[in-house]
Design a protein around this motif. Structure first.
Motif, mmCIF file in Angstrom:
data_model
loop_
_atom_site.group_PDB
_atom_site.id
_atom_site.type_symbol
_atom_site.label_atom_id
_atom_site.label_comp_id
_atom_site.label_asym_id
_atom_site.label_seq_id
_atom_site.Cartn_x
_atom_site.Cartn_y
_atom_site.Cartn_z
ATOM 1 N N GLY A 198 -47.460 -0.972 1.454
ATOM 2 C CA GLY A 198 -46.866 -1.555 2.919
ATOM 3 C C GLY A 198 -47.761 -2.522 3.683
ATOM 4 N N VAL A 199 -48.810 -3.142 2.816
ATOM 5 C CA VAL A 199 -49.717 -3.836 3.524
ATOM 6 C C VAL A 199 -50.332 -4.911 2.616
ATOM 7 N N GLY A 200 -50.830 -5.898 2.927
ATOM 8 C CA GLY A 200 -51.472 -6.703 1.786
ATOM 9 C C GLY A 200 -52.844 -6.317 1.899
ATOM 10 N N GLU A 201 -53.483 -6.755 0.861
ATOM 11 C CA GLU A 201 -55.093 -6.406 0.630
ATOM 12 C C GLU A 201 -55.886 -6.797 1.697
ATOM 13 N N SER A 202 -55.750 -8.034 1.912
ATOM 14 C CA SER A 202 -56.664 -8.812 3.049
ATOM 15 C C SER A 202 -56.550 -7.958 4.397
ATOM 16 N N ASP A 203 -55.213 -7.807 4.753
ATOM 17 C CA ASP A 203 -55.033 -6.837 6.014
ATOM 18 C C ASP A 203 -55.720 -5.544 5.876
ATOM 19 N N MET A 204 -55.700 -4.843 4.795
ATOM 20 C CA MET A 204 -56.164 -3.560 4.417
ATOM 21 C C MET A 204 -57.721 -3.675 4.693
ATOM 22 N N GLU A 205 -58.288 -4.454 3.911
ATOM 23 C CA GLU A 205 -59.888 -4.868 4.010
ATOM 24 C C GLU A 205 -60.192 -4.966 5.352
ATOM 25 N N GLN A 206 -59.528 -5.653 6.434
ATOM 26 C CA GLN A 206 -59.955 -6.001 7.678
ATOM 27 C C GLN A 206 -59.715 -4.506 8.444
ATOM 28 N N GLN A 246 -69.008 14.486 1.256
ATOM 29 C CA GLN A 246 -68.866 13.261 1.592
ATOM 30 C C GLN A 246 -67.393 12.544 1.481
ATOM 31 N N ILE A 247 -66.879 13.208 0.561
ATOM 32 C CA ILE A 247 -65.343 12.365 -0.029
ATOM 33 C C ILE A 247 -64.322 13.285 1.360
ATOM 34 N N GLU A 248 -64.606 14.128 1.617
ATOM 35 C CA GLU A 248 -63.764 15.001 2.747
ATOM 36 C C GLU A 248 -63.833 13.982 4.057
ATOM 37 N N SER A 249 -65.104 13.853 4.339
ATOM 38 C CA SER A 249 -65.485 13.029 5.809
ATOM 39 C C SER A 249 -64.914 11.465 5.817
ATOM 40 N N THR A 250 -65.299 11.026 4.375
ATOM 41 C CA THR A 250 -64.582 9.524 4.477
ATOM 42 C C THR A 250 -63.331 9.625 4.371
ATOM 43 N N ARG A 251 -62.577 10.530 3.575
ATOM 44 C CA ARG A 251 -61.119 10.430 3.437
ATOM 45 C C ARG A 251 -60.214 10.672 4.802
ATOM 46 N N ALA A 252 -61.035 11.428 5.687
ATOM 47 C CA ALA A 252 -60.574 11.845 6.853
ATOM 48 C C ALA A 252 -60.525 10.403 7.858
ATOM 49 N N GLU A 253 -61.863 9.756 7.715
ATOM 50 C CA GLU A 253 -62.049 8.439 8.421
ATOM 51 C C GLU A 253 -60.930 7.396 7.938
ATOM 52 N N ILE A 254 -60.603 7.394 6.801
ATOM 53 C CA ILE A 254 -59.657 6.513 6.216
ATOM 54 C C ILE A 254 -58.294 6.741 6.421
ATOM 55 N N MET A 255 -57.879 8.037 6.779
ATOM 56 C CA MET A 255 -56.576 8.413 7.182
ATOM 57 C C MET A 255 -56.386 7.988 8.675
ATOM 58 N N GLU A 256 -57.766 8.070 9.643
ATOM 59 C CA GLU A 256 -57.501 7.732 10.859
ATOM 60 C C GLU A 256 -57.057 6.263 11.051
ATOM 61 N N ARG A 257 -57.684 5.525 9.834
ATOM 62 C CA ARG A 257 -57.572 3.967 10.157
ATOM 63 C C ARG A 257 -56.127 3.516 9.702
ATOM 64 N N VAL A 258 -55.942 4.095 8.608
ATOM 65 C CA VAL A 258 -54.647 3.674 7.779
ATOM 66 C C VAL A 258 -53.715 4.691 7.225
ATOM 67 N N GLU A 260 -50.941 5.749 8.166
ATOM 68 C CA GLU A 260 -49.737 5.650 8.178
ATOM 69 C C GLU A 260 -48.934 4.928 6.808
ATOM 70 N N LEU A 261 -50.047 4.515 6.114
ATOM 71 C CA LEU A 261 -49.428 3.805 4.881
ATOM 72 C C LEU A 261 -49.808 4.553 3.608
ATOM 73 N N HIS A 262 -50.543 5.734 3.907
ATOM 74 C CA HIS A 262 -50.655 6.576 2.807
ATOM 75 C C HIS A 262 -49.632 7.409 2.097
ATOM 76 N N PHE A 263 -49.567 7.425 0.811
ATOM 77 C CA PHE A 263 -48.616 8.143 0.291
ATOM 78 C C PHE A 263 -48.833 9.232 -0.573
ATOM 79 N N GLY A 264 -50.180 9.230 -1.036
ATOM 80 C CA GLY A 264 -50.759 10.349 -2.032
ATOM 81 C C GLY A 264 -52.045 9.948 -2.302
ATOM 82 N N ASP A 265 -52.606 10.969 -3.331
ATOM 83 C CA ASP A 265 -53.981 10.967 -3.765
ATOM 84 C C ASP A 265 -53.667 10.903 -5.404
ATOM 85 N N LEU A 402 -38.432 2.552 -1.912
ATOM 86 C CA LEU A 402 -38.916 3.966 -1.796
ATOM 87 C C LEU A 402 -39.721 4.490 -0.609
ATOM 88 N N ALA A 403 -40.425 3.157 -0.044
ATOM 89 C CA ALA A 403 -40.946 3.662 1.209
ATOM 90 C C ALA A 403 -40.065 3.777 2.252
#
Lengths: 425, 425
Positions: A198-206, A246-258, A260-265, A402-403
């Protein structure tokens, strides 16, 4: 060796690669894996089945990179020259390694076949080198240390060219040995992949900012495939537990930022898996209808196999044709189909744009109507403007559908954009 | 230069390649094209955006190969170092080339945009080098001659990394210049691609024998993609007419050897195009039904767009579900569907095997029933045992169904293997 400052070279061997008969995908895969270990890949080299060329390439690589991973040339035929080239570069003779020969014999025995004499050559190793066990094939890998004239060393790993064998051997043996060889104590590596749409690569990077910087701990890699974004967290630590933290805390930080666009692991997890999981939890099912020029939804859901909650897929040029097949009015065709299929849900795309005259250039955004019908027969439709390169546009549209379906499945009724006329037309 | 003995190296430039963020497909494409010109590609090298590394790689390539084709690094940003690296290797300063600058200005004007200052750098060329016109983009290519210490030379061609631009520039400018530079008078090249289905690669090679040898005139290259075999004839001659004559006679010889497996000509031509053409000639139409876990037939035919003779595609787990949707008996479901769709023909796959537990290994051959119904309602079915790697097995089965449909469409009625019970079950 301090991983942080190591460089690597990936070498691919075989006439089928230099002639272009086969596309080399091993070098890309290895480069990503080495990057995840914190090692910068500075060169790839590809060389045909010519002994002197192999010797030259190996020597150049060992002189300029700390780690060299090569693939190919370990088969039993006279074309396969990697063992000889390594022996020449290391200035060591080849010797028969009994443990490797036993492994090859066992593999043939398991397949109820006699080992041909020529396969014995696969158990030959340069004196002083280590074996890399190949659980799936007859070609063991070679792990050798090259002494540079200045006294420093380079580590050479030779793996077979068959991707499935190569990947397993890298993950099971090569990566741990690279980590072990480091002066530090961080010897474990764990990966975790998160998926987004649901987002472009450069937006995601930003939005991720410094999280995807090369020096971020743990490292977060971003890749895009047909509008799906994967974030791969690679944690290196003293123990698996530390990696997981490390993975747990990084995953949590990513979820905080983006989030709403996440659909699974998971590396192979796609939106249609997410939809199937949501439907299975509800004990509900789905039918898909696609108008225009693709059947990507049908293809995806069909691939889920018998366990799926998928009732069936339909693909027509226009709505009128579906109505004729069902022998009903166009207005009620989709809802009739949902009921006849005994399905709670229906998702439809109306319609995929034509690729004619696209000339391999990105298509301008076209209006596409995405339709969902819920178990009560209520129609939810939305119109999106979607464009992109011809090679990915249909997948992008299918993923947008699907989204939309996931949104209708998850969001409270009140928030929905409800437009029953769009489906009936 | 005598093309027959020339060697080439392909160089790919960019951190996105060495890091594995992007898969390099340019090197494969260029290797095939160079091979068709009679030039043996002996090395590929990939290097990141580091000036000294680029200089080292270019110099090594120019010393060991007669022709060097590199892609990437010609953009307007500070990462793009190909021009500077070439200047260093050639030991020539960069100069502004007015013709190239005019081209860049025109391109921006055509897009109604102001040219940013930084794009001016794309018009800089090493003194003494030639421009390679880029009709589609702002990055012109560079064509330079490197003088080796021993007095011999190597020809360096630098092209942009964007595949569409790179391919057109190679075909329109680089290939003709390579042919012109030869001492001989054979300066034209023409290609012709023939497509086949129904045989393995090694059987095909055996039946073609010396025709696919490297020294065959004209050269015939063989490639396989998901069980479809392509033969590419590359004729080099003094005139287009001579090339066409070579292609004609080689094509006739190939047809004599393996004609019964041939289904059409053209790089992008697939079996579903052949089926669509046959049906269009008859003014007849088709519907597809797929049971099991794929919808490849629907996807292929849907991609033909509005002009197609395709009525629609259906994808279900089992025959019973189709019967329920149509509200008829299972025995008559397929024939009912054909009639309701107002279609003369129906093709069905029953059924695609499960890929569960395949573990990325080739699947053992599974029995698959391929069904065709003709305009009179007669059912033609055949059972095939089909296996293969999970990544291609569904396409192979779909293609086998199309081969069966083509056979029913073309062969006299008497020869058909007719088994009406298989479809009704």
């Amino acid at each position: 060796m301090q991983n942080e400052s190591l460089t690597a070279e990936v070498v691919s061997i075989g006439d089928e690669m230099t002639s272009g008969a086969r596309l080399d995908t091993n070098a890309q895969w290895l480069s990503r894996r080495l990057g995840e270990l914190g090692i910068e890949v500075t060169f790839h080299s590809t060389v045909g089945d010519t002994l002197q060329h192999n010797i030259d390439v190996f020597r150049t690589a060992a002189l300029r990179a700390d780690v060299v991973v090569c693939t190919g040339g370990l088969g039993p035929t006279r074309d396969d020259l990697t063992r000889q080239a390594l022996a020449a570069v290391l200035d060591q003779p080849l010797e028969l390694r009994q443990s490797a020969l036993d492994h090859i014999h066992r593999l043939f025995a398991r397949r109820n076949r006699e080992m041909p004499q020529r396969n014995e050559v696969q158990a030959m190793f340069p004196v002083g080198s280590l074996e890399i066990v190949n659980p799936q094939g007859t070609a063991p890998g070679v792990d050798a240390t090259f002494q540079r004239p200045d006294g420093s060393t380079s580590r050479l790993f030779a793996l077979p060219g068959v991707p499935a064998e190569m990947k397993r051997m890298f993950d099971e043996t090569v990566a741990p040995r690279i980590l072990e060889s480091g002066a530090n104590t961080r010897r474990h590596i764990e990966h975790h992949v998160m998926k987004f749409f649901g987002v472009g690569e450069s937006d995601m990077e930003q939005r991720l900012g410094e999280m995807i910087a090369r020096d971020h701990v743990p490292r977060v890699g971003i890749t895009v495939s047909s509008a799906t974004i994967s974030l791969r967290i690679s944690a290196i630590g003293e123990s698996p537990q530390e990696c997981h933290r490390q993975i747990e805390s990084t995953r949590a930080e990513i979820m905080e930022r983006v989030g709403e666009l996440h659909f699974g692991d998971g590396e192979e997890f796609e939106q249609y898996h997410a939809v199937e999981r949501m439907l299975a939890e509800r004990g509900e099912s789905l039918v898909s209808v696609e108008f225009g020029r693709s059947a990507v939804l049908a293809n995806w859901f069909a691939s889920l196999g018998e366990s799926s909650t998928y009732r069936g897929g339909f693909c027509f040029a226009k709505l009128g044709e579906l109505a004729t097949v069902l022998d009903v009015d166009a207005d009620s065709a989709l809802e009739t189909l949902r009921r006849r299929c005994d399905s709670q849900w229906l998702v439809a795309v109306d319609e995929y744009p034509s690729l004619e005259c696209s000339d391999d250039q990105p298509l301008p955004a076209a209006e596409v109507t995405l339709i969902v019908i819920d178990p009560t027969g209520t129609v939810f439709s939305t119109t999106s403007r979607l464009g992109g390169h011809p090679s990915i546009i249909y997948e992008r549209i299918g993923k947008a559908a699907l989204a939309w379906l996931r949104r209708v499945l998850t969001e409270p009724r009140a928030d929905r954009h409800d437009n029953p006329t769009a489906a009936a037309r």
